[in-house]
Design an enzyme around this catalytic site. Structure first.
Site, PDB file in Angstrom:
ATOM      1  N   GLU A   1       0.863  -1.158   0.000  1.00 31.55           N
ATOM      2  CA  GLU A   1       0.000   0.000   0.000  1.00 31.55           C
ATOM      3  C   GLU A   1       0.907   1.217   0.000  1.00 31.55           C
ATOM      4  OE1 GLU A   1      -2.377   3.232   0.558  1.00 31.55           O
ATOM      5  OE2 GLU A   1      -0.603   2.736   1.699  1.00 31.55           O
TER       6      GLU A   1
ATOM      7  N   SER B   1       3.996   1.064  10.184  1.00 30.05           N
ATOM      8  CA  SER B   1       4.950   1.231   9.088  1.00 30.05           C
ATOM      9  C   SER B   1       5.838   2.454   9.295  1.00 30.05           C
ATOM     10  CB  SER B   1       4.239   1.292   7.739  1.00 30.05           C
ATOM     11  OG  SER B   1       3.570   0.065   7.495  1.00 30.05           O
TER      12      SER B   1
ATOM     13  N   HIS C   1      -7.089   2.531  12.481  1.00 32.02           N
ATOM     14  CA  HIS C   1      -6.869   3.916  12.899  1.00 32.02           C
ATOM     15  C   HIS C   1      -8.100   4.455  13.621  1.00 32.02           C
ATOM     16  CE1 HIS C   1      -2.951   4.666  11.125  1.00 32.02           C
ATOM     17  NE2 HIS C   1      -3.342   3.930  10.106  1.00 32.02           N
TER      18      HIS C   1
ATOM     19  N   ARG D   1      -0.073  -4.656  10.841  1.00 33.51           N
ATOM     20  CA  ARG D   1       1.361  -4.463  10.596  1.00 33.51           C
ATOM     21  C   ARG D   1       2.151  -4.118  11.843  1.00 33.51           C
ATOM     22  NH1 ARG D   1      -1.892  -3.748   7.129  1.00 33.51           N
ATOM     23  NH2 ARG D   1      -1.674  -4.341   4.952  1.00 33.51           N
TER      24      ARG D   1
ATOM     25  N   CYS E   1       2.977  -0.470   4.444  1.00 32.88           N
ATOM     26  CA  CYS E   1       1.844   0.402   4.174  1.00 32.88           C
ATOM     27  C   CYS E   1       2.317   1.828   4.339  1.00 32.88           C
ATOM     28  CB  CYS E   1       0.685   0.131   5.103  1.00 32.88           C
ATOM     29  SG  CYS E   1      -0.632   1.286   4.741  1.00 32.88           S
TER      30      CYS E   1
ATOM     31  N   CYS F   1      -0.196   4.739   5.463  1.00 27.92           N
ATOM     32  CA  CYS F   1      -0.223   4.690   6.928  1.00 27.92           C
ATOM     33  C   CYS F   1       1.009   5.374   7.505  1.00 27.92           C
ATOM     34  CB  CYS F   1      -0.192   3.231   7.395  1.00 27.92           C
ATOM     35  SG  CYS F   1      -1.794   2.534   7.760  1.00 27.92           S
TER      36      CYS F   1
ATOM     37  N   CYS G   1      -5.567   4.889   5.807  1.00 29.18           N
ATOM     38  CA  CYS G   1      -5.317   3.683   5.033  1.00 29.18           C
ATOM     39  C   CYS G   1      -6.565   2.856   4.835  1.00 29.18           C
ATOM     40  CB  CYS G   1      -4.262   2.837   5.721  1.00 29.18           C
ATOM     41  SG  CYS G   1      -3.946   1.334   4.769  1.00 29.18           S
TER      42      CYS G   1
ATOM     43  N   CYS H   1      -5.525  -1.375   5.865  1.00 28.95           N
ATOM     44  CA  CYS H   1      -5.725  -1.741   7.268  1.00 28.95           C
ATOM     45  C   CYS H   1      -6.869  -0.905   7.821  1.00 28.95           C
ATOM     46  CB  CYS H   1      -4.470  -1.539   8.095  1.00 28.95           C
ATOM     47  SG  CYS H   1      -3.982   0.175   8.294  1.00 28.95           S
TER      48      CYS H   1
HETATM   49  N1  NFV Z   1       1.341   0.457   8.917  1.00 29.07           N
HETATM   50  C1  NFV Z   1       0.166   0.393   8.870  1.00 29.07           C
HETATM   51 FE1  NFV Z   1      -1.563   0.231   8.737  1.00 29.07          FE
HETATM   52  C2  NFV Z   1      -1.607  -1.359   9.400  1.00 29.07           C
HETATM   53  N2  NFV Z   1      -1.609  -2.498   9.717  1.00 29.07           N
HETATM   54  C3  NFV Z   1      -1.798   0.922  10.369  1.00 29.07           C
HETATM   55  O1  NFV Z   1      -1.919   1.341  11.439  1.00 29.07           O
HETATM   56  O2  NFV Z   1      -1.659  -0.352   7.004  1.00 29.07           O
HETATM   57 NI1  NFV Z   1      -2.293   0.661   6.066  1.00 29.07          NI
END
Ligand code: NFV
Ligand code: HEM
Ligand code: HEM
Ligand code: SF4
Ligand code: SF4
Ligand code: F3S
Ligand code: MG
Lengths: 557, 226, 372
Positions: free
Chosen positions: A14, A507, A68, A484, A551, A554, A61, A64
């Site tokens: 991502e 990330s 958040h 992640r 990601c 993120c 994101c 995931c």
């Molecule tokens: N790094 C990240 Fe995420 C995740 N898992 C977010 O907190 O992916 Ni978009």
């Protein structure tokens, strides 16, 4: 210095990640990781209603999605002293589990598998042998010779059409591919099946949060009221659907994902000694069984490990200004106290200031600033976060379930514990925790049913909903374990509005550039020593980078 | 009454317009406010048993149509009505008017707001300040019609509202349109307070029969000096 | 290797779908794309004979949830057929190749299919400071966009990011995030807003393009009428509660448990154009309102700046979070009332003489011009 190899865009992740590595004598000797896109969430959040923040941060994101939002409502609840009702906690746990199941499966098949599975080689597989192999590793019904031969025909036509679509220009035939054609064919079959399946488990989000991606959350609980006697609320029908979805998910994980993972891993045991990188692991922990306020009840325990010392798990506290700090020595931001200093997120600053080369450019100026990702540190240490960290901390904390799972896998693969600290270990850990999560989801589901049966249908505590009830100023931290890794949001509320909001994302930990002291973060550290057979086709770099499931939207936000 | 004489100021269409308008605006503001902030108590029961909020909206929309055509009528009358009803009463069209009106606005401010005691105002119909204010009011009428029918276009097959649908993308979406439509309701609340107060004030202070003029059409003005 | 590319029907056959299933699928696609029943034959024919259309999918300032939503599109055959219906020659999320190989695949497709490829864009483009806020392969998003748009047959702007800027364009828009239609001209652009749009809406849009070879009917904001002509409110199953004045007063209250209307807790359904109420999400399982949370207006331009989400009217920038037009109106109204009161009292004092003179029964009335 060696040969600079640039990979940008890194695909099957991502976001926008650029990796530059120095290759010398067929090995990576140095690595630079750069996030090349920024949106400015932390600036946009200023002055908004804290109760809206979940919706904003969730958009960091879509892969995931949901995590958040969870960190966000928790940080606001922490600031305002809200404790959510048990049902809301369970609904959040169930959404958490659904996210892991979808995200990890998609990562394995659609983002990571092509690093190990050679699609073109699958064309020469023997369907009958494939079928036998498939049946020997799992009871999954779709594994007849006819099934595989149809698939192979379809694949052949596809390749012959000359329109290779997403498979065009892959690293097919690269010497680093080690799977026999039959395993490759199974991989292709399950790539397609997983694509079909992944859209099912997310329906758990749709039921509780109204949609996926980006389900709805609520400060104080969950918006989906429960009422066993109304068609408009969470009732027996809705709950039955949730139950069925988790049953199906568990079956897919047990019968497809894990068998495939172990089968593939068996051919790549050498990757159990590559890509270990950092030796420090950080976990915020999650999946409370007695409320988020009681970290000792977490299925994923909280804690940190330094120097791979599994004998000691160090306590972690997000509110402690001496623990988590972010640095911008090599990131395109300015800090008021000088760019060498670190800032705890409550004092965090986000001032964009690009100093890199003027685009279009061929190479980053890696001696200066070279990424939009900030560099977080825990007590000054670079930490790896993610599935591997979670299993190690749980293992070291004495979780019997985790220990059994990990020891079982090590035995099955006939590899030592040390193999965990590697690219392969990371990828395996993700699968193992998926199996655990599938199991835990059913426990949470049972608990939710029991509560409702016992007449507790509360889903939200709205006693502190109105800003007029809030103190003039408040601070909170909300932590969770995103797929992640450890994710936390810090909020400062002033007169009912957001005064400061900082996200430090998994990330961000893993993909960040080095810090002022020159310590590398996880991606960079783990790439050192990676063998490169052909610098023109650096698939080995992708393997290790993908093992983190990057990601970048993120990471930067 | 020796020095006063009767003058026919407000023709019937203007008077009719005024009271229909006053009624519509009051109804629109009240129902509009209820739409924005439903405050009536629960009637209870199931949804199929009542249509209370639906009625509030129905009244709003019905009043809106009456209001709109009434407003159109007034616009027309501004071209064909008598001296006091014409557009130049509202805006300084034509030679020399701008100065005269600007002067009168200053005068009105001194007499009515600062309560100066040494001047009087010449105008028979609206004074200059009132004229400008009413013109502003007409603009807000127009705005409420545009935004109101613009929103209404989405929930109606009628032809008229369709004509206003363009306002929605222009203003950046329904939310913005509603927000501003709501904001201008407050203009009417404040306008009405000041307006009604002032007509009473003028009647009280000047005794020209301002209030009744909107009913009967006649005002009393001082006889010109011989 | 230089064979005629396979048609969609041939692909379906290869996958073991029967003719009946294929026609059923076409019917479903047609329905999803808002095509009348009488035209289904056309859809069947188109999918039977057409080769896979080259498609390039760009990612700029986005969160990838539009891609995620796309792969949630849910008819049994759809996840498969979309791999077979189109030839997705470039998409950072799914493609096997990285780095130079990925860029080569992109350029090969763009050169080979000049003027023919369909360009799908996810994300907005930052225009501040020379575009440094989004670079791919060392080039700015804007550069890439302009180059690719030049050879595209049509452009689809996925989601609110590409069609109206979405979250990164919310106040204060630190990177000058800009929607696609403001940066590209002379190409048909279809806006498919939503954060994200419903998967089936995305699939339906593509299907319409491919089967009819032309863009669907769009509204004034460039959105396909088939999915964006009605407000969520107009297709909301809680609407009878709205009309009856039955509202949720606060989350999880008794009214919430009975599924009353969410208007008073900020539902944006009345001002939001989207198909959520009819199509619902994830194969019709639910949509935000059905799961107890108001619509936040995610398919409307600027919806982020229309907050706070839990009150009916937006807060006024510069005032407190909860300060709405009503609070300001009440304050102005009260000030006006006070002003009137003061004015009335002062009038009676200042103009007493005048009033006395006028009210004198037999006295001479003042005449115009007389000094008072
Ligand atoms: N790094 C990240 Fe995420 C995740 N898992 C977010 O907190 O992916 Ni978009
Ligand atoms: C003096 C004139 C008017 C006033 C003071 C007024 C006031 C209001 C107010 C305060 C609202 C509530 C807005 C909100 O907070 O959601 C409203 C809604 C509305 N008004 Fe008006 N309005 C006026 C004229 C009109 C006209 C001429 C129309 C034309 C049809 C109209 C159509 C509407 C519509 C369609 C709504 C939204 C109702 C709904 O969706 O349920 N209004 N009005
Ligand atoms: C008790 C209530 C009211 C009374 C006694 C009243 C009285 C009057 C009078 C006497 C005039 C003529 C003023 C002048 O000589 O300049 C007038 C004009 C006007 N009033 Fe009212 N009014 C009332 C309510 C309202 C309301 C609620 C509105 C609506 C917003 C309104 C709008 C107007 C307008 C637009 C004019 C200018 C008329 C024209 O020239 O077309 N009035 N009113
Ligand atoms: S429109 Fe919304 S959902 Fe789609 S990429 Fe943008 S932020 Fe994500
Ligand atoms: S819940 Fe929202 S969309 Fe549904 S009727 Fe109420 S206001 Fe309209
Ligand atoms: S928030 Fe978005 S998903 Fe639908 S109900 Fe509202 S448009
Ligand atoms: Mg941050």
């Amino acid at each position: 210095m060696g040969n600079r190899v640039v990979i940008d865009p890194i695909t099957r992740i991502e976001g926008h990640l650029r990796i530059e590595v120095e290759v010398q004598n067929g090995q990576v000797v140095d690595a630079y990781s750069s996030g090349t896109m920024v949106r400015g969430f932390e600036l946009i959040l200023k002055g908004r209603d804290p109760r809206d923040a979940w919706a904003f941060t969730e958009r960091a994101c879509g892969v995931c999605t949901t995590v958040h939002a969870l960190a966000s409502v928790r940080c606001v609840e922490n600031a305002l002293g809200i404790v959510v009702p048990p049902n809301a906690e369970l609904v959040r746990n169930l959404m958490f589990c659904a996210q892991y199941l979808q995200d990890h499966v998609v990562h394995f098949y659609h983002l990571h598998a092509l690093d190990w599975v050679d699609i073109v080689s699958a064309l020469s597989a023997d369907p009958k042998a494939t079928s036998e192999l498939a049946q020997s590793i799992s009871h999954w019904p779709k594994s007849s010779p006819g099934y595989f031969s149809d698939l192979q025909k379809r694949l052949t036509k596809f390749v012959e059409s000359g329109q290779l679509g997403i498979f065009a220009n892959g690293y097919w035939g690269h010497p680093a591919y080690a799977l026999p054609p039959e395993v490759n064919l199974i991989g292709v079959a399950h790539y397609l099946e997983a694509l079909e399946w992944q859209k099912e488990i997310v329906k758990v989000h749709t039921i509780f949060g109204g949609k996926n991606p980006h389900p709805n959350y609520l400060v104080g609980g969950a918006a989906c009221s429960a009422n066993l006697d109304d068609a408009n609320a969470l009732n027996a029908e809705r709950l039955a659907m949730v139950g069925r979805l988790f049953d199906q998910a568990q079956e897919f994980v047990e019968q497809v994902y894990l068998p495939d993972l172990l089968a593939v891993a068996g051919f790549y045991k050498d990757w159990g000694a590559i890509g270990g990188g950092l030796s420090n692991y950080l976990v915020y922990g999650d999946l409370p069984t007695r409320g988020y306020g009681d970290p000792t009840s977490f299925k994923f325990p909280r804690g940190a490990i330094l120097g791979r010392n599994l004998a000691e798990v160090l306590p972690v506290d997000g509110a402690d200004a001496a623990q988590v700090e972010e640095f911008v020595a090599h990131s395109w931001y300015d800090y008021s106290g000088g760019d060498e200093s670190g800032k705890h997120p409550w004092q965090g600053e986000t001032k964009l200031h690009y100093t890199g080369p003027k685009p279009p450019y061929d190479q980053l100026e890696v001696d200066g600033k070279y990424s939009w990702v900030k560099t977080p540190r825990w007590k000054g240490h670079a930490m790896e976060v993610g599935p591997l960290a979670r299993l190690l901390v749980a293992y070291a904390s004495g979780s019997a379930e985790v220990k059994e799972e990990v020891d079982g896998a090590l035995a099955a693969l006939e590899v030592p514990v040390a193999a965990l600290f590697s690219t392969l270990g990371r990828t395996a850990a993700r699968g193992l925790e998926t199996r655990l999560v599938a199991r835990w989801a059913k426990e949470f589901y049972g608990d939710l049913l029991a509560n409702l049966r016992n007449g507790d249908s509360r889903m939200a505590d709205t006693s502190s909903w109105e800003p007029s009830t809030w103190p003039a100023s408040a601070k909170g931290v909300g932590m969770t374990e995103a797929p992640r890794g450890g994710l936390a949001h810090w909020i400062v509320i002033q007169d009912g509005k957001i005064d400061n909001y900082q996200l430090v994302v998994p990330s961000t930990w893993n993909a960040s550039p080095r810090d002022a002291k020159g310590q590398r973060s996880a991606y960079e550290a783990s790439l050192i020593g990676t063998p490169i057979a052909d610098p023109e086709r650096p698939i080995e770099v992708l393997r290790t980078v993908h093992s983190f499931d990057p990601c970048l939207a993120c990471a930067v936000h | 009454m020796a020095n006063l004489q009767r003058v026919y100021v407000w023709e019937l269409p203007v008077r009719l317009y005024h009271w229909v308008n006053a009624l519509c605006v009051t109804v629109l503001a009240v129902t509009g406010f209820m739409i924005g902030r439903p405050f009536f108590p629960h009637i209870g029961g199931e949804a199929w048993q009542n249509y209370s909020f639906g009625w509030v909206r129905f009244v709003h929309f019905t009043a809106a149509f009456v209001f709109f055509f009434n407003f159109l009528g007034r616009i027309y009358w501004g071209f064909v009505g008598n001296e006091h009803a014409r557009w130049h009463q509202f805006l300084p069209f034509g030679k020399g008017r701008l100065r005269r009106q600007a002067k009168e606005i200053g005068q009105v401010l001194r007499v009515d707001v600062l309560l100066a005691k040494d001047e009087s105002i010449e105008s028979v119909g609206h004074n200059a300040l009132a004229g400008v204010t009413y013109f502003a009011t007409f603009l807000v009428f127009l705005f409420q019609s545009l935004t109101g029918f613009g929103m209404y276009a989405a929930m109606s097959d009628a032809k008229l509202p369709r004509l206003f649908a363009w306002i929605v993308p222009l203003m950046g979406g329904d939310f913005a349109v509603r927000q501003w439509h709501h904001v201008f309701m407050w203009f009417f609340v404040v306008f009405s307070m000041v307006h009604v107060y002032l007509v009473f004030y003028h009647d009280y202070v000047e005794g020209r029969g301002v209030i009744s003029s909107m009913a009967g059409g006649w005002k009393f003005v001082e006889k010109p000096k011989p | 290797m230089t064979k005629r590319p396979l048609s969609v029907w041939e692909h379906a056959q290869l996958k073991g779908y029967s003719r009946r299933e294929f026609v059923q699928f076409c019917t479903w696609l047609a329905a999803a794309a808002g095509i009348e029943a009488s035209a289904v034959g056309q859809v069947v024919h188109a999918l039977e004979t057409k080769a896979r259309v080259p498609v390039v999918w760009f990612h700029f300032q986005e969160c990838t949830c539009c891609s995620e939503s796309f792969i949630r599109s849910s008819h049994p055959i759809v996840a498969d057929i979309l791999i077979d219906l189109i030839s997705l020659d470039y998409t950072e999320t799914l493609m096997a190749a990285s780095g130079h190989q990925a860029e080569a695949a992109l350029h090969e497709s763009m050169t080979k299919h000049q003027g023919e490829y369909l360009m799908l864009v996810e994300g907005s483009v930052p225009t501040a400071d020379g575009g440094v806020y989004c670079c791919i392969g060392g080039r700015t998003a804007r550069d890439i966009l302009v180059e690719a748009a030049a050879g595209a047959k049509a452009i689809v702007a996925w989601g609110s990011c590409a069609s109206n800027g979405c979250i990164q364009a919310a106040r204060p828009n630190p990177t000058d995030a800009t929607p696609i239609h403001e940066l590209v001209s002379g190409k048909p652009i279809i806006n498919v807003p939503g954060c994200p749009p419903i998967g089936e809406v995305m699939a339906g849009t593509i299907v319409h393009l491919l089967t009819f070879g032309r863009i669907p009917q769009l509204d004034g904001l460039g959105r396909p009428l088939a999915f964006y002509s009605r407000r969520v409110h107009d297709t909301c199953y809680r609407r009878p509660n709205y009309d009856a004045g039955l509202f949720v007063e606060s989350f999880d209250d008794e009214n919430a448990k009975r599924g009353y209307c969410l208007y008073k807790v900020g539902c944006r359904g009345p001002v939001t154009y989207n198909a959520c109420g009819v199509m619902r999400w994830n194969a019709g399982v639910s949509y935000p309102i059905q799961s107890g949370h108001g619509c936040i207006g995610c398919s409307e331009a600027n919806f982020w700046d229309n907050g706070p989400f839990y009150q009916h009217l937006a807060g006024f920038p510069g005032f407190g979070i909860e300060t709405t037009a009503d609070d300001i109106g009440v304050a102005v109204g009260a000030a006006t009332a006070a002003g009137i009161a003061v004015h009335a009292v002062t009038t009676n004092i200042r103009k007493r003489k005048l009033l006395e003179v006028r009210n004198e029964p037999a006295g001479p009335a003042p005449s115009a011009g007389e000094k008072r």
